[in-house]
Design a protein around this motif. Sequence first.
Motif, PDB file in Angstrom:
ATOM      1  N   MET A  16       0.837  -1.201   0.000  1.00 54.88           N
ATOM      2  CA  MET A  16       0.000   0.000   0.000  1.00 54.88           C
ATOM      3  C   MET A  16       0.879   1.262   0.000  1.00 54.88           C
ATOM      4  SD  MET A  16      -3.181   1.436   0.648  1.00 54.88           S
ATOM      5  CE  MET A  16      -3.789   2.949   1.406  1.00 54.88           C
ATOM      6  N   LYS A  17       0.735   2.091  -1.026  1.00 59.25           N
ATOM      7  CA  LYS A  17       1.543   3.312  -1.129  1.00 59.25           C
ATOM      8  C   LYS A  17       1.078   4.348  -0.102  1.00 59.25           C
ATOM      9  CE  LYS A  17       3.729   2.337  -5.087  1.00 59.25           C
ATOM     10  NZ  LYS A  17       5.182   2.088  -5.095  1.00 59.25           N
ATOM     11  N   ARG A  18       2.031   5.054   0.477  1.00 60.92           N
ATOM     12  CA  ARG A  18       1.687   6.172   1.364  1.00 60.92           C
ATOM     13  C   ARG A  18       2.188   7.471   0.735  1.00 60.92           C
ATOM     14  NH1 ARG A  18       4.935   4.980   6.358  1.00 60.92           N
ATOM     15  NH2 ARG A  18       3.599   6.294   7.656  1.00 60.92           N
ATOM     16  N   ASN A  19       1.445   8.539   0.970  1.00 55.91           N
ATOM     17  CA  ASN A  19       1.832   9.864   0.486  1.00 55.91           C
ATOM     18  C   ASN A  19       2.210  10.696   1.712  1.00 55.91           C
ATOM     19  OD1 ASN A  19       2.192  12.190  -0.991  1.00 55.91           O
ATOM     20  ND2 ASN A  19       0.040  12.406  -1.613  1.00 55.91           N
ATOM     21  N   ILE A  20       3.450  11.141   1.763  1.00 56.59           N
ATOM     22  CA  ILE A  20       3.961  11.844   2.952  1.00 56.59           C
ATOM     23  C   ILE A  20       4.237  13.314   2.615  1.00 56.59           C
ATOM     24  CG2 ILE A  20       5.742  11.853   4.748  1.00 56.59           C
ATOM     25  CD1 ILE A  20       4.246   9.220   4.761  1.00 56.59           C
ATOM     26  N   LYS A  21       3.725  14.183   3.453  1.00 59.35           N
ATOM     27  CA  LYS A  21       3.942  15.622   3.292  1.00 59.35           C
ATOM     28  C   LYS A  21       4.998  16.096   4.292  1.00 59.35           C
ATOM     29  CE  LYS A  21       1.463  20.013   4.127  1.00 59.35           C
ATOM     30  NZ  LYS A  21       0.209  20.616   4.619  1.00 59.35           N
ATOM     31  N   LEU A  22       5.918  16.940   3.825  1.00 56.52           N
ATOM     32  CA  LEU A  22       6.970  17.492   4.681  1.00 56.52           C
ATOM     33  C   LEU A  22       6.868  19.011   4.717  1.00 56.52           C
ATOM     34  CD1 LEU A  22      10.059  15.612   3.100  1.00 56.52           C
ATOM     35  CD2 LEU A  22       8.700  14.859   5.082  1.00 56.52           C
ATOM     36  N   VAL A  23       7.084  19.609   5.867  1.00 58.78           N
ATOM     37  CA  VAL A  23       7.267  21.062   5.953  1.00 58.78           C
ATOM     38  C   VAL A  23       8.734  21.281   6.314  1.00 58.78           C
ATOM     39  CG1 VAL A  23       6.579  23.216   7.065  1.00 58.78           C
ATOM     40  CG2 VAL A  23       4.883  21.405   6.682  1.00 58.78           C
ATOM     41  N   ILE A  24       9.423  22.063   5.475  1.00 56.37           N
ATOM     42  CA  ILE A  24      10.884  22.124   5.530  1.00 56.37           C
ATOM     43  C   ILE A  24      11.375  23.556   5.719  1.00 56.37           C
ATOM     44  CG2 ILE A  24      12.991  21.539   4.243  1.00 56.37           C
ATOM     45  CD1 ILE A  24      10.876  19.789   2.473  1.00 56.37           C
ATOM     46  N   SER A  25      12.418  23.679   6.525  1.00 56.73           N
ATOM     47  CA  SER A  25      13.077  24.965   6.757  1.00 56.73           C
ATOM     48  C   SER A  25      14.514  24.835   6.252  1.00 56.73           C
ATOM     49  CB  SER A  25      13.048  25.219   8.266  1.00 56.73           C
ATOM     50  OG  SER A  25      13.869  26.286   8.629  1.00 56.73           O
ATOM     51  N   TYR A  26      15.010  25.836   5.548  1.00 55.70           N
ATOM     52  CA  TYR A  26      16.423  25.772   5.165  1.00 55.70           C
ATOM     53  C   TYR A  26      17.054  27.143   5.024  1.00 55.70           C
ATOM     54  CZ  TYR A  26      14.104  25.762   0.510  1.00 55.70           C
ATOM     55  OH  TYR A  26      13.290  26.014  -0.561  1.00 55.70           O
ATOM     56  N   ASP A  27      18.357  27.141   5.325  1.00 59.51           N
ATOM     57  CA  ASP A  27      19.211  28.291   5.070  1.00 59.51           C
ATOM     58  C   ASP A  27      19.783  28.034   3.671  1.00 59.51           C
ATOM     59  OD1 ASP A  27      21.457  29.876   4.714  1.00 59.51           O
ATOM     60  OD2 ASP A  27      22.109  29.721   6.791  1.00 59.51           O
ATOM     61  N   GLY A  28      19.338  28.795   2.688  1.00 59.62           N
ATOM     62  CA  GLY A  28      19.706  28.516   1.300  1.00 59.62           C
ATOM     63  C   GLY A  28      21.091  28.991   0.890  1.00 59.62           C
ATOM     64  N   SER A  29      21.840  29.601   1.826  1.00 62.25           N
ATOM     65  CA  SER A  29      23.125  30.248   1.478  1.00 62.25           C
ATOM     66  C   SER A  29      24.086  29.344   0.700  1.00 62.25           C
ATOM     67  CB  SER A  29      23.844  30.732   2.749  1.00 62.25           C
ATOM     68  OG  SER A  29      22.996  31.502   3.553  1.00 62.25           O
ATOM     69  N   ARG A  30      24.185  28.076   1.097  1.00 62.61           N
ATOM     70  CA  ARG A  30      25.191  27.190   0.503  1.00 62.61           C
ATOM     71  C   ARG A  30      24.682  26.422  -0.716  1.00 62.61           C
ATOM     72  NH1 ARG A  30      27.562  22.684   3.288  1.00 62.61           N
ATOM     73  NH2 ARG A  30      25.432  22.159   3.935  1.00 62.61           N
ATOM     74  N   TYR A  31      23.424  26.633  -1.097  1.00 67.17           N
ATOM     75  CA  TYR A  31      22.830  25.777  -2.132  1.00 67.17           C
ATOM     76  C   TYR A  31      22.551  26.478  -3.464  1.00 67.17           C
ATOM     77  CZ  TYR A  31      22.299  22.616   1.751  1.00 67.17           C
ATOM     78  OH  TYR A  31      22.572  21.812   2.817  1.00 67.17           O
ATOM     79  N   ASN A  32      22.520  25.656  -4.505  1.00 64.25           N
ATOM     80  CA  ASN A  32      22.118  26.145  -5.832  1.00 64.25           C
ATOM     81  C   ASN A  32      20.605  26.073  -5.977  1.00 64.25           C
ATOM     82  OD1 ASN A  32      24.815  26.515  -6.706  1.00 64.25           O
ATOM     83  ND2 ASN A  32      24.978  24.309  -7.078  1.00 64.25           N
ATOM     84  N   GLY A  33      19.914  26.486  -4.948  1.00 65.60           N
ATOM     85  CA  GLY A  33      18.456  26.508  -5.000  1.00 65.60           C
ATOM     86  C   GLY A  33      17.818  25.192  -4.609  1.00 65.60           C
ATOM     87  N   TRP A  34      16.499  25.147  -4.750  1.00 64.12           N
ATOM     88  CA  TRP A  34      15.725  23.965  -4.376  1.00 64.12           C
ATOM     89  C   TRP A  34      15.899  22.818  -5.351  1.00 64.12           C
ATOM     90  CZ3 TRP A  34      12.824  21.579  -0.778  1.00 64.12           C
ATOM     91  CH2 TRP A  34      12.001  20.535  -1.202  1.00 64.12           C
TER      92      TRP A  34
END
Lengths: 251, 251
Positions: free
Chosen positions: B1-19
Amino acid sequence: MKRNIKLVISYDGSRYNGWQRQGNTSKTIQEKIEQVLSKMTGEEIEIHGSGRTDAGVHAKGQVANFITDSKLPIEQIKNYLNQYLPNDIAVLEVMEVKERFHARLNAVKKRYNYTIWNDNVPNVFERNYMYTVEEPLDLEKMKQAADYLIGEHDFKSFCANKRMKKSTIRTIYAINIYSAGSKIVLSFEGNGFLYNMVRIMAGTLIEVGLGEITPEQIVRILERREREAAGALAPAKGLCLEKVWYEGERL
Amino acid sequence: MKRNIKLVISYDGSRYNGWQRQGNTSKTIQEKIEQVLSKMTGEEIEIHGSGRTDAGVHAKGQVANFITDSKLPIEQIKNYLNQYLPNDIAVLEVMEVKERFHARLNAVKKRYNYTIWNDNVPNVFERNYMYTVEEPLDLEKMKQAADYLIGEHDFKSFCANKRMKKSTIRTIYAINIYSAGSKIVLSFEGNGFLYNMVRIMAGTLIEVGLGEITPEQIVRILERREREAAGALAPAKGLCLEKVWYEGERL
């Protein structure tokens, strides 16, 4: 005519080997400020901080002073410093003070805050300015324990320098403990602090909050006068020098 | 049985090339989360974000969902993620949602905050989360200008994608502008935002605050429907995705 200039300085200590200059090889906050001031004045400037802060420790109100022949207006000194200092060091105030003012010798009171993130979900935005403790802390017990530290005591058990030959007696005027959401602040005010004293007090109070030490044990820890008696050294990143007071200022 | 999981996420984007994932070479937030989820489940997990955020943009409430066969309890998924993600990404909430929930397709409203540090003394602690404007900004004029942006409009002048073929009509529900000390927050709520739209609106409102554009000129800028009409793109580091709303949630 020599001028004596007082600076109030804020810094994110994460990238630095602490406040104090250590020769030319290491990266310290004192060095960075002296370099900019020396370039600005054409003199070799030496600054006197109110005290050292360790590697990784922050400041919102570090105070320093220096002597100069420069006639540059105060506002121009402030702007020059903020323009040429790295973006993790800022000069909040610049003022001309009496010849005899010395940032370390004349300090009469200091406030240090130790900030804890008491949650198992990380805080990504303030992660460099707080120490994360995942297990819930008992604030009431921490407040009871803190009460035993207030007043004039021999804080030898809370001093990391085992060969300390000078007096280890200090007076703690207040320890305020308050929380906002998952953030807990331990705010210490005293007439002076020994080497690592605030971080050892914070580490000890955290152990009280976790139930590993009872509040009453603080009395015995003070009496023993040995570093081993107290709790662990709390990490540098949670510590911030908030304010330094001088004679004649309202305490 | 497939489950659908929702996440609420916080991030400091300074070091990343975006989402958004960009192959295996670049460092993005989506990739980091997918790697940890794939390791945890043993499946190849793909997550759907509510929308992309650009390089350097932050989030306090990004939402994403993924489909999995894993039977791990929700609390365990949350703890696993927070243990293995880098310390600049945190998962605030994990919940099981209906099969048809899709973080991007079902989003009905978003709030983005753009934060300005309006002072000539740097703020060292929040320097990565605010854009510094040294000259004083006229908040009243910025509020007047913002009023012209509220409502349903064609925001083509505020879209960095010049070849945008889909509709450039969006509805802005509210723009709240408030200050606390030297900090100014521009808070935008709308049903959706075009590529760079918030940063171009922020940049344009800053030019209004500096007196370079009058509030009334916003009308003409909207009418022209070309990127050149609006103000400059404000830097990424001041932008934060605060919250995403879904059907059935209180707006």
